[in-house]
Design an enzyme around this catalytic site. Structure first.
Site, PDB file in Angstrom:
ATOM      1  N   CYS A  49      16.827   0.539 -12.213  1.00  0.00           N
ATOM      2  CA  CYS A  49      16.618  -0.896 -11.784  1.00  0.00           C
ATOM      3  C   CYS A  49      16.101  -1.476 -13.156  1.00  0.00           C
ATOM      4  O   CYS A  49      15.097  -1.122 -13.671  1.00  0.00           O
ATOM      5  CB  CYS A  49      15.780  -0.862 -10.734  1.00  0.00           C
ATOM      6  N   CYS A  58      12.788  -3.025 -12.447  1.00  0.00           N
ATOM      7  CA  CYS A  58      11.679  -1.965 -12.432  1.00  0.00           C
ATOM      8  C   CYS A  58      11.375  -1.550 -14.037  1.00  0.00           C
ATOM      9  O   CYS A  58      10.159  -1.197 -14.240  1.00  0.00           O
ATOM     10  CB  CYS A  58      12.076  -0.640 -11.672  1.00  0.00           C
ATOM     11  N   ASP A  94      14.282 -16.017 -17.386  1.00  0.00           N
ATOM     12  CA  ASP A  94      15.417 -15.410 -17.133  1.00  0.00           C
ATOM     13  C   ASP A  94      16.150 -15.312 -18.550  1.00  0.00           C
ATOM     14  O   ASP A  94      16.148 -16.392 -19.268  1.00  0.00           O
ATOM     15  CB  ASP A  94      16.426 -16.321 -16.285  1.00  0.00           C
ATOM     16  N   HIS A 107       9.696  -1.945  -6.057  1.00  0.00           N
ATOM     17  CA  HIS A 107      11.055  -2.220  -5.692  1.00  0.00           C
ATOM     18  C   HIS A 107      11.308  -2.432  -4.451  1.00  0.00           C
ATOM     19  O   HIS A 107      11.132  -1.568  -3.404  1.00  0.00           O
ATOM     20  CB  HIS A 107      11.779  -0.935  -6.332  1.00  0.00           C
ATOM     21  N   ASN A 123      18.890 -15.468  -4.119  1.00  0.00           N
ATOM     22  CA  ASN A 123      20.127 -14.944  -3.835  1.00  0.00           C
ATOM     23  C   ASN A 123      20.013 -13.558  -3.356  1.00  0.00           C
ATOM     24  O   ASN A 123      19.428 -12.774  -3.703  1.00  0.00           O
ATOM     25  CB  ASN A 123      21.003 -14.717  -5.106  1.00  0.00           C
ATOM     26  N   GLY A 163      25.920 -13.777  -4.373  1.00  0.00           N
ATOM     27  CA  GLY A 163      25.587 -14.032  -6.002  1.00  0.00           C
ATOM     28  C   GLY A 163      24.608 -13.114  -6.323  1.00  0.00           C
ATOM     29  O   GLY A 163      24.398 -13.427  -7.813  1.00  0.00           O
ATOM     30  N   THR A 215      23.020 -10.318  -8.296  1.00  0.00           N
ATOM     31  CA  THR A 215      23.632  -9.125  -9.372  1.00  0.00           C
ATOM     32  C   THR A 215      22.373  -8.196  -9.686  1.00  0.00           C
ATOM     33  O   THR A 215      22.969  -7.131 -10.157  1.00  0.00           O
ATOM     34  CB  THR A 215      24.101  -9.942 -10.577  1.00  0.00           C
ATOM     35  N   HIS A 233      16.623  -6.133  -7.020  1.00  0.00           N
ATOM     36  CA  HIS A 233      15.437  -5.791  -6.922  1.00  0.00           C
ATOM     37  C   HIS A 233      14.952  -7.334  -6.500  1.00  0.00           C
ATOM     38  O   HIS A 233      15.180  -8.141  -7.270  1.00  0.00           O
ATOM     39  CB  HIS A 233      14.744  -5.374  -8.309  1.00  0.00           C
ATOM     40  N   HIS A 235      14.262 -10.916  -6.159  1.00  0.00           N
ATOM     41  CA  HIS A 235      13.408 -11.886  -6.945  1.00  0.00           C
ATOM     42  C   HIS A 235      14.021 -13.241  -6.946  1.00  0.00           C
ATOM     43  O   HIS A 235      14.939 -13.594  -6.228  1.00  0.00           O
ATOM     44  CB  HIS A 235      13.991 -11.547  -8.424  1.00  0.00           C
TER      45      HIS A 235
HETATM   46  P1  DGP Z   1      20.681 -13.085  -9.302  1.00  0.00           P
HETATM   47  O1  DGP Z   1      22.133 -13.378  -9.766  1.00  0.00           O
HETATM   48  O2  DGP Z   1      19.914 -13.823  -8.401  1.00  0.00           O
HETATM   49  O3  DGP Z   1      20.831 -11.305  -9.078  1.00  0.00           O
HETATM   50  O4  DGP Z   1      19.882 -13.115 -10.723  1.00  0.00           O
HETATM   51  C1  DGP Z   1      19.655 -11.974 -11.652  1.00  0.00           C
HETATM   52  C2  DGP Z   1      19.110 -12.825 -12.834  1.00  0.00           C
HETATM   53  O5  DGP Z   1      18.774 -12.012 -13.623  1.00  0.00           O
HETATM   54  C3  DGP Z   1      20.190 -13.683 -13.702  1.00  0.00           C
HETATM   55  O6  DGP Z   1      19.882 -14.845 -13.871  1.00  0.00           O
HETATM   56  C4  DGP Z   1      20.110 -13.032 -15.108  1.00  0.00           C
HETATM   57  C5  DGP Z   1      18.745 -12.325 -15.190  1.00  0.00           C
HETATM   58  N1  DGP Z   1      18.648 -11.126 -16.019  1.00  0.00           N
HETATM   59  C6  DGP Z   1      19.343 -10.006 -15.558  1.00  0.00           C
HETATM   60  N2  DGP Z   1      18.953  -8.843 -16.636  1.00  0.00           N
HETATM   61  C7  DGP Z   1      18.012  -9.586 -17.141  1.00  0.00           C
HETATM   62  C8  DGP Z   1      17.075  -8.811 -18.066  1.00  0.00           C
HETATM   63  O7  DGP Z   1      17.415  -7.848 -18.585  1.00  0.00           O
HETATM   64  N3  DGP Z   1      15.900  -9.544 -18.482  1.00  0.00           N
HETATM   65  C9  DGP Z   1      15.940 -10.726 -17.872  1.00  0.00           C
HETATM   66  N4  DGP Z   1      14.842 -11.842 -18.329  1.00  0.00           N
HETATM   67  N5  DGP Z   1      16.646 -11.501 -17.037  1.00  0.00           N
HETATM   68  C10 DGP Z   1      17.680 -10.817 -16.648  1.00  0.00           C
END
Ligand code: DGP
Length: 109
Positions: free
Chosen positions: A4, A7, A30, A46, A85, A91, A93, A96, A98
């Site tokens: 993850c 995590c 993000d 988690h 989401n 949506g 992705t 974990h 958030h």
């Molecule tokens: P969601 O689509 O709701 O699961 O949003 C996941 C968000 O996580 C997406 O906007 C991009 C962000 N994200 C993915 N990988 C990383 C990472 O390694 N670091 C950070 N800071 N954000 C990440």
């Protein structure tokens, strides 16, 4: 959870720009911001999504919401979205839990 990505951010094994934290939650930028303000707020433990977090550890969800609200008040003019989401077809992705704090009203705008 070994695979993850969030995590790993909690563990400090991959970098993130952390903007706030509590004993239970962390807020960080993000990596692909879709608004001038785009912060993610996650529980340290988690849980696959916000519904599981609500069912399994409601106090951690309250903590996450309080941290997110504090960060939003610091970084925006008070006009923001706080969204979760939930499920691939909605949506999600990263599996974990958030919350996204997004705003086109950064505090210095
Ligand atoms: P969601 O689509 O709701 O699961 O949003 C996941 C968000 O996580 C997406 O906007 C991009 C962000 N994200 C993915 N990988 C990383 C990472 O390694 N670091 C950070 N800071 N954000 C990440």
């Amino acid at each position: 959870m070994i695979d993850c990505i969030f995590c790993k951010i909690v563990a400090g094994s991959i970098p993130a720009t952390i903007v706030g934290e509590t004993e239970r939650s962390i807020a960080f930028q993000d990596v692909q911001p879709r608004q001038p303000v785009h912060i993610l707020v996650i529980p340290r433990q988690h849980h696959a999504n916000v519904a599981e977090l609500a069912n399994n550890d409601p106090e951690a969800l309250v903590d996450l919401m309080q941290l997110g609200s504090r960060i939003a008040s610091e970084q925006t003019t008070g006009h923001f979205r706080f969204t979760f989401n939930t499920g691939e077809l909605a949506g999600q992705t990263v599996f974990h839990a958030h919350g996204h704090i997004t705003s086109n009203q950064p505090v210095n705008s």
